[in-house]
Design a protein around this motif. Sequence first.
Motif, short mmCIF file in Angstrom:
data_model
loop_
_atom_site.label_atom_id
_atom_site.label_comp_id
_atom_site.label_asym_id
_atom_site.label_seq_id
_atom_site.Cartn_x
_atom_site.Cartn_y
_atom_site.Cartn_z
N GLY A 145 45.56 39.40 39.26
CA GLY A 145 45.83 40.28 40.40
C GLY A 145 46.63 41.50 40.01
O GLY A 145 46.37 42.61 40.49
N PHE A 146 47.60 41.32 39.11
CA PHE A 146 48.40 42.43 38.63
C PHE A 146 47.54 43.44 37.87
O PHE A 146 47.67 44.66 38.04
CB PHE A 146 49.52 41.89 37.74
N SER A 158 50.24 53.88 43.25
CA SER A 158 51.37 53.02 43.63
C SER A 158 52.05 52.45 42.40
O SER A 158 53.27 52.36 42.34
CB SER A 158 50.89 51.88 44.53
N PHE A 159 51.26 52.08 41.40
CA PHE A 159 51.84 51.49 40.20
C PHE A 159 52.68 52.51 39.44
O PHE A 159 53.77 52.20 38.96
CB PHE A 159 50.72 50.96 39.30
N ASP A 172 44.83 50.61 42.13
CA ASP A 172 45.84 51.40 42.84
C ASP A 172 46.80 52.01 41.84
O ASP A 172 47.97 51.64 41.76
CB ASP A 172 46.58 50.51 43.85
N LYS A 173 46.32 52.96 41.04
CA LYS A 173 47.14 53.55 39.99
C LYS A 173 48.33 54.32 40.55
O LYS A 173 49.42 54.30 39.99
CB LYS A 173 46.29 54.50 39.13
N SER A 216 45.87 47.24 32.26
CA SER A 216 44.96 46.59 33.20
C SER A 216 44.04 45.61 32.50
O SER A 216 43.90 44.45 32.93
CB SER A 216 44.12 47.65 33.93
N SER A 236 44.25 41.54 32.94
CA SER A 236 43.05 40.93 33.52
C SER A 236 42.45 39.90 32.56
O SER A 236 42.09 38.79 32.97
CB SER A 236 42.02 42.00 33.86
N TRP A 271 45.41 45.33 40.30
CA TRP A 271 46.24 46.28 41.04
C TRP A 271 46.45 47.56 40.23
O TRP A 271 46.35 48.68 40.75
CB TRP A 271 47.58 45.63 41.39
#
Length: 272
Positions: free
Chosen positions: A30-31, A41-42, A38-39, A57, A61, A34
Amino acid sequence: MASKSCIAITKYFLFIFNLFFFFLGGVMLGFGLWILIDKTSFIAVLETASIPLHLCSYLFSGLGIFTMMMGFLGCLGALKEIKCMLGIYFILLVFLMAFQITIGVLVYTQRKVIERKLSLAVKGLIMSYNRNDKQFQNLEDSWDYIQLKFACCGWNNSVEWQKNPSIAINASEPNERQFFLFPCSCHSSFSKNFTDFNITQEVGFCQAPGSNPLTEKTQGCRKRVFEWVQENVISITIICIGITVVELLGMSLSMLLCRNIDPDYDKLIRFQ
């Protein structure tokens, strides 16, 4: 043959053990998703745009999927007492440990060769550094992050950046505005005389008015990186030993349970 109570304890301990790793793999997956989806926000959370996001990522993953798969095999094999699943789980752990040991031996015995190839790769990256080339953008982002993190510039020193075509052309042409190009991620390694100008970004090229900061011969990243490795070698060793102990525990429990359960293959058929 072990007693029924011992088998039951082993069974449920192995189930709980792998259930934890299944959920841990889910969190890592999930991390990783994300980061990929959603780059914005990260980046806001880390307060930096120089982290190699694609690398993070894919790493999270991949580890997440593998950890979930291992946890699933261990949980289901232990709970349903399915020998073939426990056997696959054991074999995967053996291959994983063998792979880790092989990598460790190769890194230790071939460290001089690795250092030489790494040096050539970094120098090649500096020569081809170009923000418009998407093929190497992830590598460039990673190198920018290293230069920012360790407050260094270039591999051996900052002069190496003058071989970059964009910087070399800018320095050789007559310039009425009197500015010089330099990698923005190098700004933290320059002396106070060269940091008075404003830095509006941390990646790509920036402009320095007056004199060329790359001629200052600031310390390169080679020494800083290897110093970091030496400072953290104990922590890295402890982590590797911890991972090995966890793998040995999983292998021992799966083999113990596999050897002491009845070879009832109807369980797998009924489960399917």
